[in-house]
Design a protein around this motif. Structure first.
Motif, PDB file in Angstrom:
ATOM      1  N   ALA A   1      36.001  46.623  42.625  1.00  8.38           N
ATOM      2  CA  ALA A   1      36.591  47.832  43.205  1.00  8.38           C
ATOM      3  C   ALA A   1      38.035  47.607  43.637  1.00  8.38           C
ATOM      4  O   ALA A   1      38.855  48.527  43.562  1.00  8.38           O
ATOM      5  CB  ALA A   1      35.755  48.308  44.395  1.00  8.38           C
ATOM      6  N   ALA A   2      38.357  46.382  44.052  1.00 11.08           N
ATOM      7  CA  ALA A   2      39.713  46.070  44.507  1.00 11.08           C
ATOM      8  C   ALA A   2      40.691  45.901  43.345  1.00 11.08           C
ATOM      9  O   ALA A   2      41.899  45.833  43.562  1.00 11.08           O
ATOM     10  CB  ALA A   2      39.704  44.793  45.357  1.00 11.08           C
ATOM     11  N   GLY A   3      40.169  45.827  42.120  1.00 12.52           N
ATOM     12  CA  GLY A   3      41.044  45.688  40.960  1.00 12.52           C
ATOM     13  C   GLY A   3      41.641  44.300  40.800  1.00 12.52           C
ATOM     14  O   GLY A   3      42.660  44.135  40.115  1.00 12.52           O
ATOM     15  N   ILE A   4      41.016  43.299  41.401  1.00 19.32           N
ATOM     16  CA  ILE A   4      41.504  41.924  41.281  1.00 19.32           C
ATOM     17  C   ILE A   4      41.311  41.448  39.845  1.00 19.32           C
ATOM     18  O   ILE A   4      40.249  41.636  39.255  1.00 19.32           O
ATOM     19  CB  ILE A   4      40.757  41.001  42.270  1.00 19.32           C
ATOM     20  CG1 ILE A   4      41.094  41.423  43.706  1.00 19.32           C
ATOM     21  CG2 ILE A   4      41.100  39.534  42.025  1.00 19.32           C
ATOM     22  CD1 ILE A   4      40.233  40.774  44.765  1.00 19.32           C
ATOM     23  N   LYS A   5      42.342  40.850  39.283  1.00 20.42           N
ATOM     24  CA  LYS A   5      42.285  40.335  37.914  1.00 20.42           C
ATOM     25  C   LYS A   5      41.604  38.969  37.918  1.00 20.42           C
ATOM     26  O   LYS A   5      41.957  38.094  38.716  1.00 20.42           O
ATOM     27  CB  LYS A   5      43.688  40.202  37.320  1.00 20.42           C
ATOM     28  CG  LYS A   5      44.462  41.502  37.278  1.00 20.42           C
ATOM     29  CD  LYS A   5      43.888  42.440  36.268  1.00 20.42           C
ATOM     30  CE  LYS A   5      44.740  43.694  36.187  1.00 20.42           C
ATOM     31  NZ  LYS A   5      44.022  44.823  35.661  1.00 20.42           N
ATOM     32  N   PHE A   6      40.626  38.797  37.031  1.00 26.60           N
ATOM     33  CA  PHE A   6      39.898  37.540  36.907  1.00 26.60           C
ATOM     34  C   PHE A   6      39.505  37.348  35.452  1.00 26.60           C
ATOM     35  O   PHE A   6      39.545  38.290  34.652  1.00 26.60           O
ATOM     36  CB  PHE A   6      38.650  37.529  37.807  1.00 26.60           C
ATOM     37  CG  PHE A   6      37.742  38.715  37.569  1.00 26.60           C
ATOM     38  CD1 PHE A   6      36.819  38.726  36.539  1.00 26.60           C
ATOM     39  CD2 PHE A   6      37.831  39.840  38.385  1.00 26.60           C
ATOM     40  CE1 PHE A   6      35.996  39.827  36.318  1.00 26.60           C
ATOM     41  CE2 PHE A   6      37.021  40.943  38.170  1.00 26.60           C
ATOM     42  CZ  PHE A   6      36.100  40.932  37.131  1.00 26.60           C
ATOM     43  N   ASP A   7      39.102  36.142  35.112  1.00 31.81           N
ATOM     44  CA  ASP A   7      38.599  35.881  33.771  1.00 31.81           C
ATOM     45  C   ASP A   7      37.101  36.145  33.715  1.00 31.81           C
ATOM     46  O   ASP A   7      36.628  36.873  32.859  1.00 31.81           O
ATOM     47  CB  ASP A   7      38.904  34.440  33.333  1.00 31.81           C
ATOM     48  CG  ASP A   7      38.603  34.231  31.864  1.00 31.81           C
ATOM     49  OD1 ASP A   7      39.140  35.002  31.039  1.00 31.81           O
ATOM     50  OD2 ASP A   7      37.817  33.327  31.534  1.00 31.81           O
ATOM     51  N   GLN A   8      36.363  35.548  34.645  1.00 34.28           N
ATOM     52  CA  GLN A   8      34.919  35.769  34.739  1.00 34.28           C
ATOM     53  C   GLN A   8      34.527  35.976  36.183  1.00 34.28           C
ATOM     54  O   GLN A   8      35.037  35.301  37.081  1.00 34.28           O
ATOM     55  CB  GLN A   8      34.134  34.551  34.238  1.00 34.28           C
ATOM     56  CG  GLN A   8      33.831  34.532  32.788  1.00 34.28           C
ATOM     57  CD  GLN A   8      32.811  33.442  32.462  1.00 34.28           C
ATOM     58  OE1 GLN A   8      32.670  32.451  33.158  1.00 34.28           O
ATOM     59  NE2 GLN A   8      32.103  33.634  31.372  1.00 34.28           N
TER      60      GLN A   8
END
Length: 138
Positions: A97-104
């Motif tokens: 929901a926070a839109g944090i970019k991650f790979d997995q």
């Protein structure tokens, strides 16, 4: 105590109960700083401290704990963690929901796994009984 970021130290990002050497190379240390920066975003989104279970794993530590050889932990990009007062499912939902970019991002039942490997593919999984399924499951 070496700080990687405001809230994350090298000690907590290399902790292991195996008794094996788990000191990162300079390249892995650079990757750990990327992971710690990502975890700062997670901490800010959740508004609570993070309890790191496992982050960087040397090849020997990874073998001892049964990790796959290609694990992002071995590169210093992955963190397994908990947050008091939140379930892993709540944590994962908040990160998405926070839109944090991650790979997995993996909801693993008793902890959350997140990787900040450079591909930043945004893969979200749930793991139950050693099997992964796409998305988050109740």
């Amino acid at each position: 105590m070496t700080k990687l970021t405001e809230h994350f130290t090298l000690n907590e990002m290399t902790v292991t109960s195996t008794g094996l050497n788990n000191q990162p190379t300079p390249a892995h240390l650079a990757n750990l700083k990327v992971a710690a920066a990502g975890m700062e975003k997670v901490r800010a989104a959740l508004g609570k401290p993070i309890l790191v279970n496992s982050a960087y794993r040397s090849a020997a530590v990874n073998r001892r704990v049964g990790g796959v050889p290609t694990s992002a932990h071995c590169q210093g990009y992955a963190v397994d963690f908990r947050v008091k007062g939140m379930t892993p499912l709540e944590i994962c939902r908040a990160i998405v929901a926070a839109g944090i970019k991650f790979d997995q991002l993996i909801e693993e039942g008793t902890w959350t796994h997140i990787s900040f490997a450079p591909a930043l593919r945004g893969i979200v999984l749930t793991m139950r009984n050693g099997k992964y399924t796409a998305g988050l499951r109740d």
